[in-house]
Write a protein that holds these residues in place. Structure first.
Motif, PDB file in Angstrom:
ATOM      1  N   SER A  75       0.890  -1.165   0.000  1.00 12.13           N
ATOM      2  CA  SER A  75       0.000   0.000   0.000  1.00 12.13           C
ATOM      3  C   SER A  75       0.923   1.207   0.000  1.00 12.13           C
ATOM      4  CB  SER A  75      -0.905   0.001   1.240  1.00 12.13           C
ATOM      5  OG  SER A  75      -0.198   0.515   2.349  1.00 12.13           O
ATOM      6  N   PRO A  76       0.378   2.418  -0.135  1.00 13.85           N
ATOM      7  CA  PRO A  76       1.269   3.587  -0.065  1.00 13.85           C
ATOM      8  C   PRO A  76       1.984   3.694   1.290  1.00 13.85           C
ATOM      9  CG  PRO A  76      -0.832   4.192  -1.032  1.00 13.85           C
ATOM     10  CD  PRO A  76      -0.991   2.789  -0.534  1.00 13.85           C
ATOM     11  N   PHE A  77       1.461   3.020   2.321  1.00 11.19           N
ATOM     12  CA  PHE A  77       2.019   3.156   3.664  1.00 11.19           C
ATOM     13  C   PHE A  77       2.744   1.914   4.162  1.00 11.19           C
ATOM     14  CE2 PHE A  77      -2.023   5.432   3.239  1.00 11.19           C
ATOM     15  CZ  PHE A  77      -1.537   6.738   3.272  1.00 11.19           C
ATOM     16  N   HIS A  78       2.397   0.759   3.622  1.00 11.23           N
ATOM     17  CA  HIS A  78       2.939  -0.495   4.149  1.00 11.23           C
ATOM     18  C   HIS A  78       3.511  -1.348   3.023  1.00 11.23           C
ATOM     19  CE1 HIS A  78      -0.235   0.246   7.356  1.00 11.23           C
ATOM     20  NE2 HIS A  78       0.918   0.352   7.961  1.00 11.23           N
ATOM     21  N   ALA A  79       4.475  -2.153   3.367  1.00  7.82           N
ATOM     22  CA  ALA A  79       4.979  -3.166   2.434  1.00  7.82           C
ATOM     23  C   ALA A  79       5.390  -4.389   3.234  1.00  7.82           C
ATOM     24  CB  ALA A  79       6.164  -2.618   1.652  1.00  7.82           C
ATOM     25  N   MET A  80       4.845  -5.541   2.845  1.00  9.66           N
ATOM     26  CA  MET A  80       5.234  -6.810   3.459  1.00  9.66           C
ATOM     27  C   MET A  80       5.750  -7.717   2.356  1.00  9.66           C
ATOM     28  SD  MET A  80       2.561  -8.173   6.324  1.00  9.66           S
ATOM     29  CE  MET A  80       1.024  -7.427   5.834  1.00  9.66           C
ATOM     30  N   ARG A  81       6.892  -8.351   2.576  1.00  8.52           N
ATOM     31  CA  ARG A  81       7.480  -9.209   1.552  1.00  8.52           C
ATOM     32  C   ARG A  81       7.733 -10.593   2.125  1.00  8.52           C
ATOM     33  NH1 ARG A  81       9.644  -4.080   0.726  1.00  8.52           N
ATOM     34  NH2 ARG A  81       9.075  -3.243  -1.315  1.00  8.52           N
ATOM     35  N   PHE A  82       7.221 -11.600   1.415  1.00  9.65           N
ATOM     36  CA  PHE A  82       7.337 -12.989   1.858  1.00  9.65           C
ATOM     37  C   PHE A  82       8.058 -13.810   0.791  1.00  9.65           C
ATOM     38  CE2 PHE A  82       3.561 -11.120   3.652  1.00  9.65           C
ATOM     39  CZ  PHE A  82       3.546 -11.553   4.968  1.00  9.65           C
ATOM     40  N   GLU A  83       8.727 -14.868   1.232  1.00  4.76           N
ATOM     41  CA  GLU A  83       9.335 -15.826   0.318  1.00  4.76           C
ATOM     42  C   GLU A  83       8.895 -17.218   0.740  1.00  4.76           C
ATOM     43  OE1 GLU A  83      13.728 -16.957  -1.474  1.00  4.76           O
ATOM     44  OE2 GLU A  83      13.564 -15.891   0.417  1.00  4.76           O
ATOM     45  N   GLU A  84       8.499 -18.025  -0.206  1.00  8.82           N
ATOM     46  CA  GLU A  84       7.971 -19.347   0.115  1.00  8.82           C
ATOM     47  C   GLU A  84       9.025 -20.187   0.849  1.00  8.82           C
ATOM     48  OE1 GLU A  84       6.575 -21.527  -3.224  1.00  8.82           O
ATOM     49  OE2 GLU A  84       5.422 -22.920  -1.979  1.00  8.82           O
ATOM     50  N   GLY A  85       8.599 -20.832   1.931  1.00  8.14           N
ATOM     51  CA  GLY A  85       9.493 -21.703   2.693  1.00  8.14           C
ATOM     52  C   GLY A  85      10.458 -20.948   3.593  1.00  8.14           C
ATOM     53  N   ASN A  86      10.295 -19.651   3.694  1.00  7.39           N
ATOM     54  CA  ASN A  86      11.223 -18.836   4.478  1.00  7.39           C
ATOM     55  C   ASN A  86      10.494 -18.185   5.646  1.00  7.39           C
ATOM     56  OD1 ASN A  86      13.423 -17.278   5.307  1.00  7.39           O
ATOM     57  ND2 ASN A  86      14.050 -16.872   3.197  1.00  7.39           N
ATOM     58  N   ARG A  87      11.148 -18.173   6.797  1.00  2.12           N
ATOM     59  CA  ARG A  87      10.547 -17.496   7.951  1.00  2.12           C
ATOM     60  C   ARG A  87      10.904 -16.015   7.990  1.00  2.12           C
ATOM     61  NH1 ARG A  87      12.907 -20.391  12.875  1.00  2.12           N
ATOM     62  NH2 ARG A  87      14.667 -20.622  11.469  1.00  2.12           N
ATOM     63  N   ARG A  88      11.871 -15.647   7.206  1.00  2.00           N
ATOM     64  CA  ARG A  88      12.357 -14.264   7.230  1.00  2.00           C
ATOM     65  C   ARG A  88      11.508 -13.428   6.284  1.00  2.00           C
ATOM     66  NH1 ARG A  88      16.307 -11.023   4.849  1.00  2.00           N
ATOM     67  NH2 ARG A  88      17.814 -10.095   6.267  1.00  2.00           N
ATOM     68  N   ILE A  89      10.853 -12.395   6.805  1.00  5.26           N
ATOM     69  CA  ILE A  89      10.046 -11.525   5.957  1.00  5.26           C
ATOM     70  C   ILE A  89      10.489 -10.072   6.185  1.00  5.26           C
ATOM     71  CG2 ILE A  89       8.087 -13.111   6.175  1.00  5.26           C
ATOM     72  CD1 ILE A  89       6.668 -10.808   7.779  1.00  5.26           C
ATOM     73  N   SER A  90       9.978  -9.200   5.356  1.00  2.00           N
ATOM     74  CA  SER A  90      10.238  -7.768   5.546  1.00  2.00           C
ATOM     75  C   SER A  90       8.894  -7.093   5.776  1.00  2.00           C
ATOM     76  CB  SER A  90      10.931  -7.216   4.297  1.00  2.00           C
ATOM     77  OG  SER A  90      10.862  -5.810   4.299  1.00  2.00           O
ATOM     78  N   LEU A  91       8.815  -6.292   6.836  1.00  2.00           N
ATOM     79  CA  LEU A  91       7.592  -5.550   7.136  1.00  2.00           C
ATOM     80  C   LEU A  91       7.968  -4.094   7.338  1.00  2.00           C
ATOM     81  CD1 LEU A  91       4.626  -5.253   7.877  1.00  2.00           C
ATOM     82  CD2 LEU A  91       5.155  -6.093  10.155  1.00  2.00           C
ATOM     83  N   MET A  92       7.481  -3.244   6.462  1.00  2.00           N
ATOM     84  CA  MET A  92       7.835  -1.819   6.497  1.00  2.00           C
ATOM     85  C   MET A  92       9.363  -1.660   6.548  1.00  2.00           C
ATOM     86  SD  MET A  92       4.808  -0.070   8.707  1.00  2.00           S
ATOM     87  CE  MET A  92       4.595  -1.225  10.029  1.00  2.00           C
TER      88      MET A  92
END
Ligand SMILES: [Zn+2]
Length: 346
Positions: free
Chosen positions: A74-91
């Motif tokens: 969204s213009p305010f948030h970004a969440m990034r996921f990768e399959e099989g991975n516990r490590r994500i990026s949030l904002m």
């Protein structure tokens, strides 16, 4: 604090174990609603929620730049996921889920505990912080006295001294009169782990922050990580077993999971912003001071004394001041979120 280096997600996990992860997430969806309204999808024995439902709730648009990656934006948030991975990026902050993001019949899911007690509190803190106190802050300098903690091989830098200096600086940054700030130790004295939690409870702590320095066998390991307590029955970030067998027993600290997630996220975000250090993420562990915490609690590893550059920076009072500023700002973000929660919902 001494620990070995941990792998990311299922990376480093034996191939057979990786199949166990996939098998755990290849199951028949079933019915049910999570506590905050997300429909529950069973993946093997694990209750999960669909990322599409999170995206709808938070007004995020899904995008898949590569088949194994998913972004919710969204213009305010970004969440990034990768399959099989516990490590994500949030904002733009690294976050470690307790289970890897995966797909069930082509639909992306994450564990219900990660959705409800990690991501939702960070994105909608007002739903989780109402009625919580935000006045009494207890700062805990790790180690002390005969327990020096980690030592740098590159010079006379000892964890107990760095930690104490940082907590004193954090206290100086926090607004006197607005907050009551107490230190579990004011000098170079030994303190048992349970005594730290006991003092926090005696003082009626609303916020508990423990300060440490890292050390590991890989001299290249660098950066800052912040810990919150592992959710009941779920593993820790350092655990590379895909479905760890851990007791489902609740600890006192588990009653504050959502609040601790908000506190830990803000600390990690501010620390990385202030120092530009490598972001090793918001992580989970069952450290005694988190397990027994009477309130929202985090443990910050401010850098690696086993890394030449981190050790050099940690020996610099100016850098320790930057760390303290980041921690104080993170605490104030949390205090602000608690106050806002009081007026956000009827
Ligand atoms: Zn330590």
């Amino acid at each position: 604090m001494r620990r070995r280096e941990w792998g990311a997600g299922t990376a480093g996990v034996p191939r057979r174990a990786r199949w166990a992860v996939m098998a755990a997430f290849c199951a028949v969806p079933c019915v049910g609603l999570a506590g905050d309204g997300f429909p529950v999808v069973m993946a093997g024995a694990q209750p999960c929620v669909r990322l599409a439902d999170l995206a709808r709730t938070y007004g995020l648009r899904a995008s898949s730049p590569q088949p194994e990656r998913l972004e919710l934006l969204s213009p305010f948030h970004a969440m990034r996921f990768e399959e099989g991975n516990r490590r994500i990026s949030l904002m733009e902050v690294v976050l470690w889920l307790q289970y890897p993001a995966s797909r069930v019949r082509g639909r992306w899911v994450i564990h219900r505990a990660d959705a409800e007690n990690l991501i939702d509190p960070i994105l909608r803190p007002y739903r989780h912080l109402r009625g919580r106190g935000a006045t009494i802050v207890v700062l805990d300098a790790g180690h002390g006295g005969r327990d020096g903690g980690a030592e740098s091989p590159y010079g006379p830098v000892v964890e107990k001294d760095v930690a104490l200096d940082i907590v004193r600086r954090v206290r100086d940054y926090l607004p006197v009169g607005e907050l009551v700030v107490r230190l579990t130790r004011e000098a170079d004295e030994f303190l048992e782990l349970d005594e730290r939690s006991r003092r926090a409870a005696q003082w009626g702590a609303d916020i508990f922050v423990s300060i440490h320095c890292n050390s590991g066998p890989d001299p290249a390991a660098t950066g800052i990580e912040t810990y919150v307590l592992s959710k009941a029955g779920l593993g820790s970030t350092h655990d590379t077993r895909p479905v760890p067998v851990v007791p489902a027993r609740m600890f006192p600290g588990n009653h504050h999971d959502a609040a601790s997630a908000v506190l830990g996220f803000n600390l990690q975000r501010r620390l990385i912003h202030e120092t530009n250090a490598q972001d090793r993420g918001l992580r989970h562990a069952r450290f005694a001071v988190l397990r027994d915490a009477p309130c929202a609690a985090t443990l910050v590893e401010c850098g690696f004394l086993s890394n030449r550059e981190d050790a050099r920076r940690l020996a610099d009072p100016g850098y320790r001041d930057q760390l303290a500023c980041g921690i104080a700002r993170g605490i104030m973000d949390y205090v602000g979120a608690v106050r806002k929660a009081e007026v956000m919902l009827p």
